[in-house]
Design an enzyme around this catalytic site. Structure first.
Site, PDB file in Angstrom:
ATOM      1  N   ASP A 258      -0.878   3.542  -7.858  1.00  0.00           N
ATOM      2  CA  ASP A 258      -0.503   3.654  -6.449  1.00  0.00           C
ATOM      3  C   ASP A 258      -1.386   2.757  -5.579  1.00  0.00           C
ATOM      4  O   ASP A 258      -2.599   2.960  -5.478  1.00  0.00           O
ATOM      5  CB  ASP A 258      -0.654   5.138  -6.037  1.00  0.00           C
ATOM      6  CG  ASP A 258      -0.021   5.437  -4.697  1.00  0.00           C
ATOM      7  OD1 ASP A 258       0.408   4.500  -4.012  1.00  0.00           O
ATOM      8  OD2 ASP A 258       0.037   6.638  -4.350  1.00  0.00           O
ATOM      9  N   ASP A 321       7.468   7.297   0.738  1.00  0.00           N
ATOM     10  CA  ASP A 321       7.676   8.648   0.204  1.00  0.00           C
ATOM     11  C   ASP A 321       8.952   9.275   0.763  1.00  0.00           C
ATOM     12  O   ASP A 321       9.193   9.240   1.964  1.00  0.00           O
ATOM     13  CB  ASP A 321       6.495   9.553   0.580  1.00  0.00           C
ATOM     14  CG  ASP A 321       5.200   9.072  -0.035  1.00  0.00           C
ATOM     15  OD1 ASP A 321       5.123   7.876  -0.398  1.00  0.00           O
ATOM     16  OD2 ASP A 321       4.262   9.864  -0.146  1.00  0.00           O
TER      17      ASP A 321
END
Ligand code: GAL
Length: 518
Positions: A258, A321
């Protein structure tokens, strides 16, 4: 087989109307589960193809529903692999590249199921979209060894494992939080040799990996290439090779990498700079001798779908997200906005590398920091799973596996829906028709059939029609409802169904071969 009278009438009536004026069938989804309970007789689920690299440890649990005890066997298993007849777990390693056609068999008191399964020993893994679970949307950083074990045990005991769910993925929060004074999560992020350590909630990462493997499952880990993760835990910056080795030594099978604080060290945001950290972790993973699914997470920057495969990713998040963005008012807005926006990215998705619109937020999830049932209506949840199946998206459940109700189990564990997602051809669906807020999406399947989604994004019940012209087909096709696992009959030219507000219908269309005239 005798068809119950009610069903017979429906099928006949349906066919009759279809050739004249279009077909109106009962409404699609209700809060009750549409998925029939799996039969007590064996059924082998999951993909028909599986990739591994030569020399890497091989682990595959044959996903099969049906009453236990069940006895598994296989013919044509290449040398180097062994099958445990009681658990259906195949293990070992293979040295030589090649494609091996194996006949898998599962037998219990009620019958026998067989399935041809291709094992491809080569350069690619993740030949079908990975399936599993992630801790993020049900716990954020509130995770521990105990909690991950409980989730893994529930993946096995709930039966999700029998439908092909495999990866138990630990997200952010497992290692030391930088600058934290909390004695449980603070401390030195690395030992004297520079090796990463888990925080006190994760006292023994190797033992945790062993426990998850012991259930016939696989386990995933998370880190950032930057100095810290998004939630402020230690990252891999300046320790990339060492961390890759450590993950493999612990026994991890999956890595979510990430971007997060890498912005602090990246030169700029040009594509080569965006690629750099992902290339360097890829080359580190290539040296560890283990098949580790590599998940690129950087929110779609620089059109990652255009180069995710080139830098060795097995799937890449195409967006920010999904768990609600500021511009979205609800999870429905966020999910549908992201899901339907995958159109146009299909040419980058395929075996070994998939577009990832993020995890599946159904069941019990964290919502406003509380573990609550998903705010999505049942119809919205059918849209979610139907769309993710058609998109070949990784099926990563984001809810609590220890709190699965029947509806959620049916939603996640419908084998005919999963079959659409796991098809060996790996062709992401495309929209073929759009009228107001209704859309028809279609996906080619390896067996020559088509998977077709009828979607209604509007606020009221609407009739949605799949026209053969839009699907590029002619003649007679058998139409099957994937959720209900039910044949509607044989149709020509079109198939119409009423679809609930925010709902979906997922179909499989099989060509009807007419017997040749003498
Ligand atoms: C975000 C990522 C999420 C989750 C979170 C953890 O950047 O998109 O999926 O991993 O970080 O802090």
């Amino acid at each position: 087989m005798t068809i119950p009278l009610r069903k017979k009438i429906l099928t006949v009536a349906a066919c009759a109307i279809a050739v004249s004026a279009g077909l109106v069938l009962p409404l699609a989804s209700q809060p009750r589960s549409l998925t029939p309970k799996p039969s007590a007789a064996p059924r082998i689920n999951g993909p028909t193809i599986y990739g591994c690299r030569p020399g890497a440890p091989f682990a595959y649990t044959i996903p099969a529903t049906g009453e236990r005890p069940m006895e598994f066997s296989a013919t044509g298993l290449p040398s180097g692999l062994m099958l445990d007849p009681k658990t259906g777990r195949i293990s070992g390693a293979m040295a030589i590249k090649g494609t091996y056609a194996v006949k898998l068999r599962a037998k219990n008191e009620l019958g026998v199921a067989e399935k041809t399964f291709r094992i491809v020993v080569g350069d690619q893994i993740a030949l079908t979209p990975p399936m599993g679970w992630s801790s993020w949307y049900m716990a954020y950083t509130n995770i521990s060894d105990k909690m991950i074990r409980a989730q893994a045990e529930a993946m096995a005991s709930s039966g999700l494992i029998d439908h092909g769910y495999t990866y138990v993925n630990i997200d952010d929060g497992w290692n030391v939080k930088l600058d934290s004074k909390d004695p449980v999560i603070g401390g030195q992020p690395r030992d004297a040799a520079g090796n990463l350590v888990g925080n006190k909630n994760f006292p023994d990462m190797k033992a945790l990996c062993d426990a998850v493997h012991g259930l016939g499952l696989k386990i995933g880990i998370y880190i950032s290439p930057g100095p810290g993760t998004c939630a402020g835990y230690a990252g891999s910056y300046e320790h990339v090779e060492q961390d890759a080795r450590q993950f493999a030594a612990w026994g991890f099978d999956f890595l979510k990498y990430d971007w997060c604080t890498y912005s602090q060290v990246a030169i700029d945001k040009t594509v080569p700079s965006l690629q750099l950290p992902y290339i360097s972790m890829r080359s580190a993973l290539d040296k560890v001798g283990r098949d580790i699914v590599y998940n690129l997470c950087q929110y779609g920057m620089g059109n990652v779908w255009e180069w995710g495969r080139e830098v060795g990713g097995n799937y890449w998040r195409t967006t920010d997200d999904l768990g609600i963005q500021p511009e979205d008012k609800s999870l429905w807005t966020s999910m549908s906005r992201i899901g339907f926006a995958q159109a146009g990215k299909e040419k980058f998705s395929g075996p070994g590398g998939w577009n990832d619109p993020d995890n599946i937020l159904v069941g019990s999830i964290l919502w406003n920091d509380k573990l609550v049932p998903t705010p999505l209506t049942p119809d919205e949840q059918y849209t979610y799973l139907s769309l993710w199946a058609l998109l070949d998206a990784p099926l990563i459940f984001g809810g609590d596996m220890t709190k699965l109700d029947d509806f959620t189990l049916g939603l996640l564990g419908n084998d005919e829906v999963i079959e659409v997602n796991q098809d060996a051809l790996g062709k992401q669906a495309v929209p073929v028709a759009k009228l107001n807020d209704c859309e028809v999406w279609a996906k080619d399947m390896e067996d020559g059939s088509k998977a077709v989604g009828l979607f209604n994004r509007s606020k009221s019940v609407t009739t949605v029609t799949a026209r053969w012209e839009d699907l590029g087909i002619t003649g007679k096709w058998k139409v099957r409802d994937a959720w209900r696992q039910y044949d509607w009959g044989v149709f020509e030219n079109w198939f119409t169904q009423k679809v609930n507000r925010h709902g979906a219908v997922l179909l499989r269309l099989f060509p009807v071969v007419e017997p040749k005239r003498k």
